[in-house]
Scaffold this active site. Sequence first.
Site, PDB file in Angstrom:
ATOM      1  N   CYS A  32      -0.100  -3.745   1.803  1.00  0.00           N
ATOM      2  CA  CYS A  32      -0.884  -4.665   0.700  1.00  0.00           C
ATOM      3  C   CYS A  32      -1.282  -3.876  -0.309  1.00  0.00           C
ATOM      4  CB  CYS A  32      -2.030  -5.756   1.124  1.00  0.00           C
ATOM      5  SG  CYS A  32      -1.529  -6.885   2.130  1.00  0.00           S
ATOM      6  N   CYS A  36      -5.275  -7.433  -2.677  1.00  0.00           N
ATOM      7  CA  CYS A  36      -4.537  -8.847  -1.936  1.00  0.00           C
ATOM      8  C   CYS A  36      -5.766  -9.478  -1.550  1.00  0.00           C
ATOM      9  CB  CYS A  36      -3.806  -8.357  -0.571  1.00  0.00           C
ATOM     10  SG  CYS A  36      -2.841  -9.578   0.056  1.00  0.00           S
ATOM     11  N   CYS A  63       3.879  -6.922   1.971  1.00  0.00           N
ATOM     12  CA  CYS A  63       2.958  -8.365   2.054  1.00  0.00           C
ATOM     13  C   CYS A  63       3.609  -9.503   0.909  1.00  0.00           C
ATOM     14  CB  CYS A  63       1.518  -8.182   1.765  1.00  0.00           C
ATOM     15  SG  CYS A  63       0.895  -9.648   1.424  1.00  0.00           S
TER      16      CYS A  63
END
Length: 182
Positions: A32, A36, A63
């Site tokens: 990520c 995030c 992600c």
Amino acid sequence: MTQEEMWRAVIKNDESYDGIFFYSVKSTGIYCRPSCKSKTPKRENVCFFDTAEEARNAGFRPCKRCRSDLMEYHPMKEIAAKAKQLLDSCFDEKRELKQGLRQLGISHRRMSEIFKDEYGITLHEYIKSRRLEEAIRMLIDTDEDIIDIAYAVGFGGPSSFYSFFKSETGMPPLSYRKEHRK
Ligand SMILES: [Zn+2]
């Protein structure tokens, strides 16, 4: 940057760190961006990477939520170089400068750190040196009045320029001009 700092950025979803590093989560197999919004992972499951590529090479998938695969690659060097370019072209224009720095997508504090790491001086010191350089050039090469030079190099008026110039060179602008002109 320390792991502690990166971890804090993850906990706070701090988007000013996006592009600076990525983190992966062992339990889910994804990586990520710092910003995030997915649930904060357990610290022991988290690894940090400088680039998305490194995270992928380590076997992690991007992600779907923060689209860490779409993040532009912004190595710090590049960010610092862009900031420097910006300072070179708008050191005399506070508003443009602020805007430009904001467009680089990094907090001012972070930018100062990156800049200092790269060039050994702070943004502020760099701007000062560019202003001084330009002021000196104008004093010696042009016949502009002090007040016009003050505005041209980004000061709000002659008195702030005057005290800046004197503290940097030990001389008032006009004496400097007389002394250094042939
Ligand atoms: Zn994510």
